[in-house]
Enzyme design. Structure first.
Site, PDB file in Angstrom:
ATOM      1  N   CYS A 242       0.806  -1.240   0.000  1.00  0.00           N
ATOM      2  CA  CYS A 242       0.000   0.000   0.000  1.00  0.00           C
ATOM      3  C   CYS A 242       0.830   1.277   0.000  1.00  0.00           C
ATOM      4  O   CYS A 242       0.763   2.096  -0.907  1.00  0.00           O
ATOM      5  CB  CYS A 242      -0.904   0.057   1.224  1.00  0.00           C
TER       6      CYS A 242
ATOM      7  N   HIS B 285      -1.105   6.442   2.011  1.00  0.00           N
ATOM      8  CA  HIS B 285      -1.326   5.504   3.118  1.00  0.00           C
ATOM      9  C   HIS B 285      -1.355   6.227   4.473  1.00  0.00           C
ATOM     10  O   HIS B 285      -2.180   5.937   5.329  1.00  0.00           O
ATOM     11  CB  HIS B 285      -0.208   4.462   3.108  1.00  0.00           C
TER      12      HIS B 285
HETATM   13 CA   LIG Z   1      -3.253  -1.694  -0.695  1.00  0.00          CA
END
Ligand SMILES: [Ca+2]
Ligand SMILES: [Ca+2]
Length: 470
Positions: free
Chosen positions: A76, A132
């Protein structure tokens, strides 16, 4: 210089500045939809025969479906840092969840995509999981308006996960209604915004959390999938026999269960159903945004970009989740539609998510940003068959890379081990051809694209110390 000359210079400079930074009402808007952990299990990519994604399929039909798109890093945080900076991991040095964008020294003078658009006259909005760690520190100024970042609700008690699995790896029919889901509320916030008029062009980023684990979604989405009848990937018992053993050993951050644990507890069908339910739920959130845009005053003047930060294994190659350099982990949806983009056949050239930033700059007529390492996709938006020389490059942890061309995947590991797959005959990547001398020239051709230099993995001091103590 006399005072009136200075004034004249200031006026002329000011006019030039205003021309280059302010755009008129005809300047296109951008809506960027980021999905979390969505692999190729969508109708328009054909990765799962049972999946239902009518809203994303409709969006794919309205513009360009880049059907051979790959993330820069299959995790991510690093993937999103790469997308938002337009810079590869081998330059910025984030290969794992640890560092935030604004902590990476290599990105000190690389503006996020949002910042770049803001600096060129755009009103910027962001909601949900875009970066993120969010737009933190010096990045906060990049966003004019927050659309919220509510965390999803979790049930008080464990629903289905075996006792020793990570808390993130639970799933089930929860909560009861879509209106209780954070992604749904976020989609409604976006829809409300799109219902208003703005004098400046806007750049709106919205990041949905599903189908990232935990796989909680309202019961109606589970009911779409008959747990006994859903298709499961073919996972030959011998598949890993021809694969170098080193990669999975360095995957030390992963909290996902192993394939053996999933099978031992008999959870493959339940997890697959929960992932499919989560995909269909998030597809409905995409639908809320797209429907709101379609009936708004911005409908004809807005580019829509939809992508997922990386793929996801559900047992393929005896693996669950992400971080590998195989197709299931690197391949992602990437859709671009909007004014001047004619619907047409999918683009099968391999492309990277770091191509999004230069593409949007190109589409919106903003000046070139020389820091960017991707290549604009405008030629493929004009004609999906336009060839691209550069393959898509994915890096996972320092020294390990996948080079994905239109037909081939070469994986090279830090210790020199390799894998090679021919997607024309082996889309599941079952047959590692790296040791077949007939493919030496193919490997040499692909190896030319390996990064010439690599930034070591950036770690904060506390992380470095923790590792040294181990
Ligand atoms: Ca992800
Ligand atoms: Ca194999």
């Amino acid at each position: 210089m006399c005072r009136c000359t200075v004034s004249l210079v200031c006026i002329v400079f000011g006019m030039l500045w205003s021309c280059s930074t302010c755009y008129g009402a005809e300047q296109p808007n951008v809506v960027m939809i980021c999905i979390d952990d969505l692999n190729d299990w969508t109708g328009f990519l054909g990765g799962h025969p049972d999946v239902s994604t009518p809203n994303m399929d409709a969006l794919a039909g309205q513009g360009r479906n880049f059907s051979n798109s790959h993330c820069a890093v299959p995790v991510c945080s690093s993937s999103r840092v790469s997308v938002m900076s337009g810079v590869a991991a081998t330059t910025h040095g984030s290969y794992e969840l640890g560092p935030r964008y604004d902590e990476l020294p290599a990105l000190n003078d690389v503006p996020t995509m949002q910042r770049y658009f803001k600096d060129h006259g755009y009103y910027t909005l962001a909601g949900g999981k875009v970066l993120h760690h969010g737009f933190t520190g010096r990045l906060a100024e990049a966003i004019d308006q927050s659309l919220g970042r509510e965390k999803g609700r979790r049930p008080k008690d464990v629903m289905n996960r075996p006792a020793r699995w990570s808390g993130a790896w639970d799933w089930g029919r929860y909560p009861d209604e879509d209106t209780q889901m954070a992604d749904f509320k976020l989609a409604q916030n976006v829809a409300n915004f799109l219902d208003s008029d703005f004098k400046n062009p806007f750049f709106l980023s919205v990041g949905f959390f599903r189908p990232h684990v935990p796989l909680f979604a309202p019961p109606s989405w589970f009911q779409k999938y008959d747990i006994e009848a859903i298709w499961l990937p073919h996972i030959p018992s011998w598949d890993l026999d021809d694969v170098p053993k080193n990669f999975l050993n360095i995957n030390s951050y992963a909290v996902a269960p192993t394939h053996a644990e999933v099978l031992k507890h008999g959870k493959q069908r339940e997890l697959t159903q929960a992932y499919l339910a989560s995909i269909s739920f998030v597809d409905s959130c995409v639908g809320l945004v797209i429907d709101a845009l379609r009936v708004s005053t911005h409908a004809k003047n807005t580019y829509v970009v939809l992508w997922s930060d990386h793929g996801f294994h559900l047992g393929e190659k005896k693996h669950w989740a992400k971080r590998t350099l195989w197709e299931e982990s690197t391949r992602v949806p990437l859709l671009i539609s909007g004014p001047s983009i004619s619907p047409g056949t999918p683009c099968e050239q391999s492309v990277s998510l770091i191509d999004i930033y230069p593409t949007l700059i190109d589409l919106c007529g903003l000046p070139e940003n020389k820091k960017l390492e991707g290549v604009s996709l405008v030629s493929q938006l004009e004609d999906s068959k336009t060839e691209r020389e550069r393959p898509a490059i994915t890096s996972s942890y320092f020294g390990n890379h996948a080079i994905r061309s239109q037909f081939w995947r070469l994986i090279t590991y830090e210790d020199g081990a390799e894998e090679l797959y021919d997607h024309r005959s082996d889309p599941d990547e079952f047959q590692n051809l790296a040791n077949d001398p007939r493919h030496e020239s193919t490997k040499n051709r692909l190896r030319q694209w390996l990064p010439k230099s690599e930034e070591p993995e950036f770690r904060k001091k506390s992380e470095r110390e923790k590792r040294l103590r181990k």
